[in-house]
Scaffold this motif. Structure first.
Motif, PDB file in Angstrom:
ATOM      1  N   ARG A 136       3.539  -2.851   5.085  1.00  0.00           N
ATOM      2  CA  ARG A 136       3.631  -2.757   6.544  1.00  0.00           C
ATOM      3  C   ARG A 136       3.666  -1.314   7.025  1.00  0.00           C
ATOM      4  NH1 ARG A 136       7.845  -6.612   9.195  1.00  0.00           N
ATOM      5  NH2 ARG A 136       6.226  -8.049   8.484  1.00  0.00           N
ATOM      6  N   THR A 137       4.420  -0.475   6.358  1.00  0.00           N
ATOM      7  CA  THR A 137       4.557   0.917   6.779  1.00  0.00           C
ATOM      8  C   THR A 137       4.006   1.890   5.748  1.00  0.00           C
ATOM      9  OG1 THR A 137       6.819   0.966   5.906  1.00  0.00           O
ATOM     10  CG2 THR A 137       6.561   0.415   8.228  1.00  0.00           C
ATOM     11  N   ALA A 138       3.249   1.390   4.780  1.00  0.00           N
ATOM     12  CA  ALA A 138       2.632   2.260   3.782  1.00  0.00           C
ATOM     13  C   ALA A 138       1.460   3.016   4.413  1.00  0.00           C
ATOM     14  CB  ALA A 138       2.147   1.428   2.598  1.00  0.00           C
ATOM     15  N   PRO A 139       0.995   4.098   3.793  1.00  0.00           N
ATOM     16  CA  PRO A 139      -0.239   4.725   4.275  1.00  0.00           C
ATOM     17  C   PRO A 139      -1.363   3.697   4.348  1.00  0.00           C
ATOM     18  CG  PRO A 139       0.835   6.114   2.652  1.00  0.00           C
ATOM     19  CD  PRO A 139       1.580   4.817   2.651  1.00  0.00           C
ATOM     20  N   ALA A 140      -2.206   3.794   5.357  1.00  0.00           N
ATOM     21  CA  ALA A 140      -3.221   2.766   5.608  1.00  0.00           C
ATOM     22  C   ALA A 140      -4.118   2.537   4.402  1.00  0.00           C
ATOM     23  CB  ALA A 140      -4.049   3.135   6.837  1.00  0.00           C
ATOM     24  N   ALA A 141      -4.548   3.614   3.752  1.00  0.00           N
ATOM     25  CA  ALA A 141      -5.445   3.465   2.603  1.00  0.00           C
ATOM     26  C   ALA A 141      -4.766   2.682   1.484  1.00  0.00           C
ATOM     27  CB  ALA A 141      -5.888   4.831   2.093  1.00  0.00           C
ATOM     28  N   GLU A 142      -3.477   2.935   1.288  1.00  0.00           N
ATOM     29  CA  GLU A 142      -2.728   2.210   0.255  1.00  0.00           C
ATOM     30  C   GLU A 142      -2.569   0.740   0.637  1.00  0.00           C
ATOM     31  OE1 GLU A 142       1.920   2.140  -1.172  1.00  0.00           O
ATOM     32  OE2 GLU A 142       0.973   4.105  -0.843  1.00  0.00           O
ATOM     33  N   ALA A 143      -2.271   0.479   1.913  1.00  0.00           N
ATOM     34  CA  ALA A 143      -2.113  -0.903   2.375  1.00  0.00           C
ATOM     35  C   ALA A 143      -3.409  -1.687   2.204  1.00  0.00           C
ATOM     36  CB  ALA A 143      -1.675  -0.913   3.841  1.00  0.00           C
ATOM     37  N   ILE A 144      -4.533  -1.048   2.520  1.00  0.00           N
ATOM     38  CA  ILE A 144      -5.829  -1.711   2.363  1.00  0.00           C
ATOM     39  C   ILE A 144      -6.111  -2.016   0.900  1.00  0.00           C
ATOM     40  CG2 ILE A 144      -8.325  -1.360   2.554  1.00  0.00           C
ATOM     41  CD1 ILE A 144      -7.715   0.258   5.138  1.00  0.00           C
ATOM     42  N   ALA A 145      -5.900  -1.031   0.032  1.00  0.00           N
ATOM     43  CA  ALA A 145      -6.178  -1.225  -1.395  1.00  0.00           C
ATOM     44  C   ALA A 145      -5.311  -2.330  -1.984  1.00  0.00           C
ATOM     45  CB  ALA A 145      -5.960   0.084  -2.148  1.00  0.00           C
TER      46      ALA A 145
END
Length: 409
Positions: free
Chosen positions: A52-61
């Motif tokens: 939810r609050t992770a960096p966007a690229a990490e959340a997507i991966a």
């Protein structure tokens, strides 16, 4: 598996797992993406991420990895589970992750609905309400990580997404599943209104055969029936023994629950300064907690002004990370010392606690409150947990959950 869920936090994962289980499905919650195949007897699997609050690229991966694993288990439908208050920032992560999943699955006109009427969340004319107030007046505007300052979900999602965002109004939803299907846009995503459970059931019927959905746990109310399942109460085997309550949520509801439980149980507050400076240790707190005759409370649930001051002093992420790390270590120490019931309030805190006890799979049990199931950590020793979103549960939730986990109520 028939339905696969990708949840952006741990409490949300158990929340929607309960909805599917009460719909008659055999459900397990997985902590992160599993490295092995699931039990073939499962009807649904919920992969809990801390995205939810992770960096966007990490959340997507991470979300795409969960999607691939779920598809590999045979899932015919994927749900991206988000908070019923649509917790996110103008940068995401709901929009970026939803876009990536839609692209992977070739999904268009993706139904997006965080409504959860049983817990006071409704979507009307594209706006999200908490009870009778707009989202941005509900207290969520003061959230330390994802302040929600706009109730119009069309604007919120459009700011995060590269896909067009449409809207299906409640009048259409009330006309039933066929009308909903006809109103969904041919491209992008659609905010779909819902003000009653009956609306969510019709949204579920309209979603039969859809590759992707997005929403809170209410989005699952009508889905099990699409696969031939009927409502059933999940079984639960009581777990007795030492209990502890951990609270890291600063929501209004949790602060009221903390205030109520403090009147009947031993309690220790952990401030942001103490956590950042290392002035209190998990071992010390665990020893204190398990020496109490009544299940105690360890909490860091300050008022918004106090949280803001801590962020200004230590940095926005530093204080939150220090508190999460402390609660993760505390959960590990409690489990190692023989605690068998741990009730946790707050999505980030729940994620930290589950990771602390090294849980990989949670078995979904009975309902403790709307959106909150009892869960059993699979392992050699009995460990029951309740993972509560900050705003869920009544004033006496902590005492009630501890009793229900033990089969005492």
């Amino acid at each position: 598996m028939k339905i696969g869920v990708i949840a952006d936090d741990f409490t949300g994962a158990s929340d929607i797992a309960l909805a599917l289980a009460e719909g008659g499905m055999a459900v397990s919650q997985f902590i992160g993406v599993p490295d092995a195949a699931a039990d073939p007897a499962l009807d649904a699997g919920v992969v809990a991420l801390k995205s939810r609050t992770a960096p966007a690229a990490e959340a997507i991966a991470d979300s795409l990895a969960a999607c691939e694993w779920l598809l590999g288990q045979g899932c015919e439908q994927i749900i991206f589970k988000v908070c019923s208050t649509f917790d996110s920032t103008p940068q995401g992560n709901i929009g970026p992750v939803l876009d990536a999943l839609a692209d992977r699955l070739g999904a268009q006109g993706v139904t997006t609905c965080p409504a959860f009427p049983e817990n006071g969340r409704s979507v009307y004319m594209g706006h999200l309400f908490v009870g009778d107030v707009p989202l941005n007046e509900s207290g969520m505007q003061n959230h330390p990580l994802t302040p929600m300052t706009d109730s119009d979900l069309r604007r919120v999602l459009a700011a995060q997404s590269s896909h067009p965002v449409g809207h299906v109004p409640v009048a259409t939803v009330m006309d039933g599943a066929a009308a909903i299907r006809a109103a969904l846009p041919r491209e992008g995503h659609a905010i779909v209104d819902a003000i009653r459970d009956a609306d969510l059931v019709e949204i579920g019927r309209a979603a039969k055969g859809a590759a992707l959905l997005c929403g809170a746990s209410g989005i699952a109310l009508g889905l099990p029936a699409n696969f031939g399942h009927r409502p059933a109460a999940p079984a639960w085997e009581p777990v007795r023994g030492p209990g502890v309550v951990l609270s890291g949520s600063c929501s209004r509801a949790t602060r009221a629950q903390v205030a109520r439980y403090r009147t009947i149980a031993p309690h220790r507050e952990v401030t942001a300064a103490q956590a950042v400076r290392g002035e209190v240790t998990a071992e010390e707190l665990a020893d204190w907690a398990l020496a109490q005759d009544v299940p105690p409370l360890v909490y860091s649930s300050a008022d918004p002004e106090v949280v803001k001051a801590a962020q200004e002093t230590f940095g926005k992420g530093v204080a939150a990370q220090a508190i999460e790390r402390l609660f993760s270590d505390l959960a590990a120490a409690l489990a190692a010392r023989g605690a068998t019931r741990i009730v946790v309030a707050g999505g980030e805190t729940s994620g930290a606690a589950v990771q602390g006890v090294r849980a990989k799979t949670l078995r979904i049990g009975m309902r403790l409150a709307a959106g909150v199931p009892a869960v059993r950590v699979e392992g050699e020793r009995p460990l029951a947990m309740a993972l509560k979103s900050g705003n869920f549960g009544g004033p006496d939730f902590f005492a009630e959950a501890l009793a229900l986990l033990a089969g005492e109520a």
